[in-house]
Design an enzyme around this catalytic site. Structure first.
Site, short mmCIF file in Angstrom:
data_model
loop_
_atom_site.label_atom_id
_atom_site.label_comp_id
_atom_site.label_asym_id
_atom_site.label_seq_id
_atom_site.Cartn_x
_atom_site.Cartn_y
_atom_site.Cartn_z
N HIS A 295 -8.15 27.19 -10.14
CA HIS A 295 -8.52 27.47 -11.53
C HIS A 295 -9.97 27.98 -11.63
O HIS A 295 -10.25 28.97 -12.30
CB HIS A 295 -8.34 26.20 -12.36
CG HIS A 295 -9.04 26.23 -13.68
ND1 HIS A 295 -8.65 27.05 -14.72
CD2 HIS A 295 -10.15 25.57 -14.13
CE1 HIS A 295 -9.48 26.88 -15.75
NE2 HIS A 295 -10.40 25.99 -15.42
N HIS A 300 -12.37 31.19 -13.65
CA HIS A 300 -13.74 31.28 -14.16
C HIS A 300 -14.63 32.32 -13.50
O HIS A 300 -15.48 32.92 -14.15
CB HIS A 300 -14.44 29.92 -14.04
CG HIS A 300 -13.96 28.90 -15.02
ND1 HIS A 300 -14.27 28.94 -16.36
CD2 HIS A 300 -13.18 27.79 -14.86
CE1 HIS A 300 -13.71 27.91 -16.98
NE2 HIS A 300 -13.04 27.20 -16.09
N GLU A 340 -12.13 28.64 -21.92
CA GLU A 340 -10.89 28.19 -21.25
C GLU A 340 -9.64 28.94 -21.73
O GLU A 340 -8.81 29.33 -20.92
CB GLU A 340 -10.67 26.68 -21.44
CG GLU A 340 -11.61 25.79 -20.65
CD GLU A 340 -11.47 25.88 -19.13
OE1 GLU A 340 -10.56 26.58 -18.63
OE2 GLU A 340 -12.30 25.27 -18.44
N SER A 359 -5.66 31.59 -14.69
CA SER A 359 -5.28 30.88 -13.47
C SER A 359 -3.89 30.25 -13.59
O SER A 359 -3.47 29.53 -12.70
CB SER A 359 -6.32 29.80 -13.13
OG SER A 359 -6.31 28.77 -14.10
N1 HBI Z 1 -15.25 19.50 -15.45
N2 HBI Z 1 -15.19 19.98 -13.20
C1 HBI Z 1 -14.99 20.37 -14.46
N3 HBI Z 1 -14.52 21.62 -14.72
C2 HBI Z 1 -14.31 22.04 -16.00
O1 HBI Z 1 -13.87 23.20 -16.19
C3 HBI Z 1 -14.57 21.16 -17.05
C4 HBI Z 1 -15.06 19.87 -16.74
N4 HBI Z 1 -15.32 19.01 -17.74
C5 HBI Z 1 -15.16 19.36 -19.14
C6 HBI Z 1 -14.66 20.73 -19.34
N5 HBI Z 1 -14.40 21.51 -18.35
C7 HBI Z 1 -14.41 21.38 -20.67
O2 HBI Z 1 -13.04 21.39 -21.00
C8 HBI Z 1 -15.16 20.95 -21.89
O3 HBI Z 1 -14.89 19.61 -22.22
C9 HBI Z 1 -16.61 21.22 -21.81
N1 NLE Z 2 -3.92 24.94 -16.70
C1 NLE Z 2 -4.89 25.55 -15.82
C2 NLE Z 2 -4.20 25.96 -14.50
O1 NLE Z 2 -3.11 25.52 -14.25
O2 NLE Z 2 -4.78 26.70 -13.73
C3 NLE Z 2 -6.07 24.65 -15.55
C4 NLE Z 2 -6.81 24.27 -16.80
C5 NLE Z 2 -8.04 23.45 -16.56
C6 NLE Z 2 -8.73 23.12 -17.81
FE FE Z 3 -12.08 25.44 -16.61
#
Ligand code: HBI
Ligand code: NLE
Ligand code: FE
Length: 437
Positions: A295, A300, A340, A359
């Protein structure tokens, strides 16, 4: 300590709702009420004022100061970069507390100003709330949410898989012992992990040209050209971090799992992305509710190498520093529906830019179909939309463009109550708090 401060702030915030004052100013007012002497004592304060083009007048503001028996100690002005505003003013005053509160109230109500900020000095707790000031401080921003830990969550597909749990534990330990400045450890991925990567990679490669936004596709191609993205090998975080650094200055640091929103968002302020390094369980390659390195990498990384998007991500991070719990919740929600699961328009066609879509090909197809609801992205209303992370989203928000999303986001962030401003100094990697003269 942070908790205690937060609840004190929350209480103050309740009280400022109808008075039109920030919590800091309510602290001031309370202090004045408790201490009659303090009420009339002259004190020094600094304000940042943003004067509108129409209806704004510096001389009228100074007249108000004079009427309230204040003395201007220092005045600095510069042309404002905010559209519709002529000047940004930094003014330091000597004034009685009650008069200062009156001044703030009348400036806010006048309509001639687009912004009024009281810079905090030595009297207020808000700025003492701990938050990282340097990228090194992110060593303390690695608090995990317990949900989705394969050890603790019975619904995790790896819950009953002992070997998988061991593997996750080992990779998590690497993240926990990682310190700022360390090289990102290399992971030797096993065959199962690589075949999970390859099957996800193949499916998304087919869908991207049609459904991903142009900025994403541009970087994806670059990553393929450089051999970082290919079948049969999971990219190493180190190589990806170096790639990002060359394009936008973003770097990666390993994270052990789903971090608290506060810790996760704080790192973005420093152009640091905390990335997981483990791979999802092989029984759920096409959709997992938790972040994993597939993911992070596919979802990202491409857009973090896009300058405009990188800037947007950093601004969400900066807005989160020292924010209240309620504000963190709103910022996470905005993050959720943009970074996201965001959609955007491209020549009238809806494209995906959200990492959770790019992803997960099942959700990507769902998102651009006519099944879910599409709403225009407006930070103020988007921030209040409840969301879940188990199933496909029933609602997506569509941005006109990254630039448009960024403008709207900035405008919305400026309505938040933080009584100081922060800025990132890229030369020192330090966040500076604008709170003194
Ligand atoms: N932690 N490792 C990780 N990766 C993310 O993408 C992530 C997270 N914590 C919170 C978050 N994303 C978001 O969904 C928001 O709550 C900021
Ligand atoms: N649903 C996503 C995936 O399967 O790649 C991940 C999301 C993480 C917030
Ligand atoms: Fe993410």
């Amino acid at each position: 300590v942070r908790q205690t401060k937060q609840s004190v702030l929350e209480e103050a915030r309740q009280r400022c709702n109808d008075s039109g004052l920030t919590e800091e100013e309510v602290f001031l007012a309370n202090a004045a009420a408790e201490n009659k002497d303090a009420e009339n004592a002259v004190q020094r304060a600094s304000l940042v004022l943003r004067i509108r083009e129409s209806g704004g007048s510096l001389s009228r503001i100074l007249k108000t100061v004079e009427n309230l028996k204040g003395t201007v100690v220092q005045l600095e002005s510069r042309p404002s970069k905010t559209p519709g505003c002529q000047l940004d003013i930094l003014v330091t005053l000597d004034m009685a507390r009650t008069a200062l509160l009156q001044l703030l109230r009348s400036l806010r109500q006048s309509g001639a100003l687009a912004g009024v900020t009281l810079l905090s000095e030595n009297k207020v707790d808000a700025k003492e709330a701990w938050f990282p000031r340097h990228a090194r401080d992110l060593d303390n921003c690695n608090h995990l949410m317990t949900k989705y830990e394969p050890e603790l969550d019975m619904n995790h597909p790896g819950f009953a898989d002992k070997a998988y749990r061991e593997r996750r534990k080992k990779i998590a330990e690497i993240a926990f012992s990682y310190k700022y400045g360390d090289p990102i450890p290399h992971i030797e991925y096993n065959e199962d992990e690589i075949s999970t990567w390859t099957s996800v990679f193949r499916t998304v490669v087919d869908l991207l040209p049609k459904h991903a936004c142009a900025e994403y596709n541009r970087v994806f191609q670059l990553l393929q050209d450089e051999g970082i993205f290919r079948e049969g090998a999971i990219p190493q975080l180190k190589d990806m971090s170096d790639f990002l650094q060359r394009h936008t200055g973003f770097t990666l640091r390993p994270a052990a799992g789903l971090l608290t929103a506060r810790d996760f968002l704080a790192s973005l302020a420093f152009r640091v992305f905390q990335s997981t390094q483990y791979v999802r369980h092989p029984t759920s390659p096409f959709h997992t509710p938790e972040p994993d390195c597939i993911h992070e990498l596919i979802g990202h990384m491409p857009l973090l190498a896009d300058p405009s998007f990188a800037q947007f991500s950093q601004e969400i991070g900066l807005a989160s520093l020292g924010a209240s719990d309620a504000e963190i919740e709103k910022l996470s929600t905005v993050y959720w529906f943009t970074v996201e699961f965001g959609l955007c328009k491209e020549k009238g066609v809806v494209k995906a830019y959200g990492a959770g879509l790019l992803s997960a090909y099942g959700e990507l197809l769902h998102a651009v179909s006519d099944k879910p609801e599409h709403r225009p992205f407006e930070p103020a209303s988007t921030a209040l939309q409840p969301y879940q992370d188990q199933e496909y989203q029933p609602i997506y928000y569509v941005a006109e463009s990254f630039e448009d999303a960024k403008q709207k986001f900035r405008k919305w962030v400026s309505t938040m109550s933080r009584p100081y401003e922060v800025r990132f100094n890229p030369h020192t990697q330090r966040v500076e708090v604008l709170d003194s003269v």
